[in-house]
Design an enzyme around this catalytic site. Structure first.
Site, mmCIF file in Angstrom:
data_model
loop_
_atom_site.group_PDB
_atom_site.id
_atom_site.type_symbol
_atom_site.label_atom_id
_atom_site.label_comp_id
_atom_site.label_asym_id
_atom_site.label_seq_id
_atom_site.Cartn_x
_atom_site.Cartn_y
_atom_site.Cartn_z
ATOM 1 N N LYS A 159 0.873 -1.179 0.000
ATOM 2 C CA LYS A 159 0.000 0.000 0.000
ATOM 3 C C LYS A 159 0.910 1.230 0.000
ATOM 4 C CE LYS A 159 -4.567 0.520 2.013
ATOM 5 N NZ LYS A 159 -5.506 0.054 0.979
HETATM 6 C C1 LIG Z 1 -6.693 -0.697 0.599
HETATM 7 C C2 LIG Z 1 -7.082 -1.172 -0.748
HETATM 8 C C3 LIG Z 1 -8.021 -2.185 -0.953
HETATM 9 C C4 LIG Z 1 -8.852 -2.766 0.165
HETATM 10 O O1 LIG Z 1 -8.108 -3.405 1.151
HETATM 11 P P1 LIG Z 1 -8.712 -3.617 2.597
HETATM 12 O O2 LIG Z 1 -7.645 -4.336 3.320
HETATM 13 O O3 LIG Z 1 -9.939 -4.395 2.451
HETATM 14 O O4 LIG Z 1 -8.979 -2.253 3.133
HETATM 15 C C5 LIG Z 1 -8.212 -2.651 -2.246
HETATM 16 N N1 LIG Z 1 -7.566 -2.125 -3.289
HETATM 17 C C6 LIG Z 1 -6.679 -1.117 -3.132
HETATM 18 C C7 LIG Z 1 -5.982 -0.573 -4.311
HETATM 19 C C8 LIG Z 1 -6.418 -0.615 -1.861
HETATM 20 O O5 LIG Z 1 -5.564 0.382 -1.711
#
Ligand SMILES: *Cc1c(COP(=O)(O)O)cnc(C)c1O
Length: 305
Positions: A159
Site C-alpha cells: 500500500k
Molecule cells: C486498501 C485497498 C483495498 C482494500 O483493502 P482492505 O484491506 O480491504 O482495506 C483494495 N484495493 C486497493 C488498491 C487498496 O488500496
C-alpha cells in the site's frame, strides 16, 4: 472542510493534532516513498469498541515496508499498541485509522538509504466512503480508461503512496463523468479492482473475485471470501472480463473504507434484477454483524480498545 481531531501519534510521541507536521523537503512528498494502512474501529453492541483485524493490518504495514526496502524501524507490538492508544486518545468510539510510514528529510536524490523513516498514526470519524445511499442501494461504477499497475512496474501488494496516482487518475476521471467509482482493468484487459477496493461478482450462489496476482490483497476481501464459504457459497478466485461483469447477477466492492458496497450499474448497464441482490445482501448484513460484535463466531477478528 479540513480534517481535525485531538491527537496524532508521531515517532513514538502522542502529540496535539496541529503539531504533527513534516518538512516540505520530506522525501515521500516528492517521490511517493511512503506506505500506509486504512483500518476501522467499530462501536460494538455491548458498548465497547474494537479494531477490525488489527493484526492483519499491522502485518501488511510491515510487509509494505519490506517490499519497498524501507522497513519500519519499530516493533509489531509497539505499532499495535500505538494504534489502540490513538483511538483512546481521540475519544472515538468508531473511527477510521490511518498509519503512515514515510521516508523523511535527508538526501534529495532518489537513492536515499540513510534518510529517516517516520511513522504517524491518526484517527478520525469517517462514515460510508461511497455514501450511505451507496451502501444501501448500490453505486454507479465505470471502467476507467487508465490501466491498473503491471506487477513489474509497481509493487501491487504494497500500500505504497506512489501507487495511488494511478487510483487518483481513475477515480477523478469517472467522478468527473458523473459516476461514483472506477473499475480498473489489468494490463491484459481483465478486471482487476477499483481505485481503492477489491471487486466481487455473483451468479446465483457462485461468487467470483479476482486472484491476488495484480491487486492489493484486501483484508475485507479475505474476510468476505471466508464468510461466503462459511455460508455455503462457492467462491472462486479467477480472472474475469468486463462483459462478465455486465452479465453478472450481482457485483460489489470490498474495502476498509468502502466496507461492502453493492454495485448498481457498470458502464450504464444495470447489474442484475435488483440491487442489492440476495448474495450481496446476505454477505453485507453478516459482515456488519461481525464488525458490530454480534456474531461471536468471528470475534477473533476483533481487537478490543
Ligand atoms: C486498501 C485497498 C483495498 C482494500 O483493502 P482492505 O484491506 O480491504 O482495506 C483494495 N484495493 C486497493 C488498491 C487498496 O488500496
Amino acid at each position: 472542510m479540513a480534517l481535525t481531531g485531538k491527537k496524532i501519534w508521531l515517532d513514538g510521541e502522542m502529540m496535539d493534532w496541529d503539531k504533527a507536521k513534516v518538512h516540505v523537503l520530506t522525501h515521500a512528498l516528492h517521490y511517493g516513498t511512503g506506505y500506509f494502512e486504512g483500518i476501522r474501529c467499530y462501536a460494538l453492541e455491548d458498548g465497547r469498541s474494537a479494531v477490525f483485524r488489527l493484526d492483519e493490518h499491522v502485518r501488511r504495514l510491515f510487509d509494505s515496508g519490506k517490499i519497498l526496502g524501507f522497513p519500519l524501524p519499530r516493533s509489531f507490538e509497539e505499532i499495535k499498541k500505538a494504534i489502540l492508544d490513538v483511538v483512546r486518545a481521540n475519544g472515538l468510539k468508531e473511527c477510521y485509522i490511518r498509519p503512515i510510514a514515510f521516508v523523511g528529510l535527508g538526501e534529495m536524490g532518489l537513492y536515499a538509504p540513510d534518510n529517516p523513516i517516520h511513522i504517524a498514526i491518526a484517527a478520525w470519524s469517517w462514515g460510508a466512503y461511497l455514501g450511505d445511499d451507496g451502501i444501501k442501494n448500490g453505486i454507479r461504477a465505470k471502467v476507467s480508461s487508465y490501466t491498473r499497475h503491471h506487477v513489474n512496474v509497481m509493487m501491487t501488494k504494497s500500500k505504497v503512496s506512489g501507487n495511488y496516482i494511478n487510483s487518483v487518475l481513475a477515480k477523478s476521471e469517472v467522478k468527473n463523468a458523473g459516476y461514483d467509482e472506477a473499475i480498473m482493468l489489468d494490463p491484459d484487459g481483465y478486471v482487476a479492482e477499483a481505485s481503492g477496493e477489491n471487486i466481487f461478482i455473483a451468479r446465483g450462489r457462485r461468487i467470483k473475485t479476482t486472484p491476488l496476482t495484480s491487486i492489493l490483497a484486501g483484508i475485507t476481501r479475505d474476510s468476505v471470501v471466508e464468510l461466503a464459504r462459511d455460508k455455503g457459497y462457492e467462491v472462486v478466485e479467477e480472472r474475469f472480463t468486463r462483459d462478465e461483469l455486465y452479465t453478472a447477477d450481482e457485483a460489489f466492492f470490498t474495502g476498509t473504507a468502502a466496507e461492502l458496497t453493492p454495485i448498481r450499474e457498470v458502464d450504464n448497464r444495470k447489474v442484475g434484477e435488483r440491487c442489492p441482490g440476495p448474495a450481496t445482501h446476505e454477505l453485507q448484513s453478516a459482515f456488519f454483524d461481525i464488525i458490530k460484535g454480534k456474531d461471536k463466531k468471528y470475534s477473533r477478528w476483533l481487537a478490543y480498545v
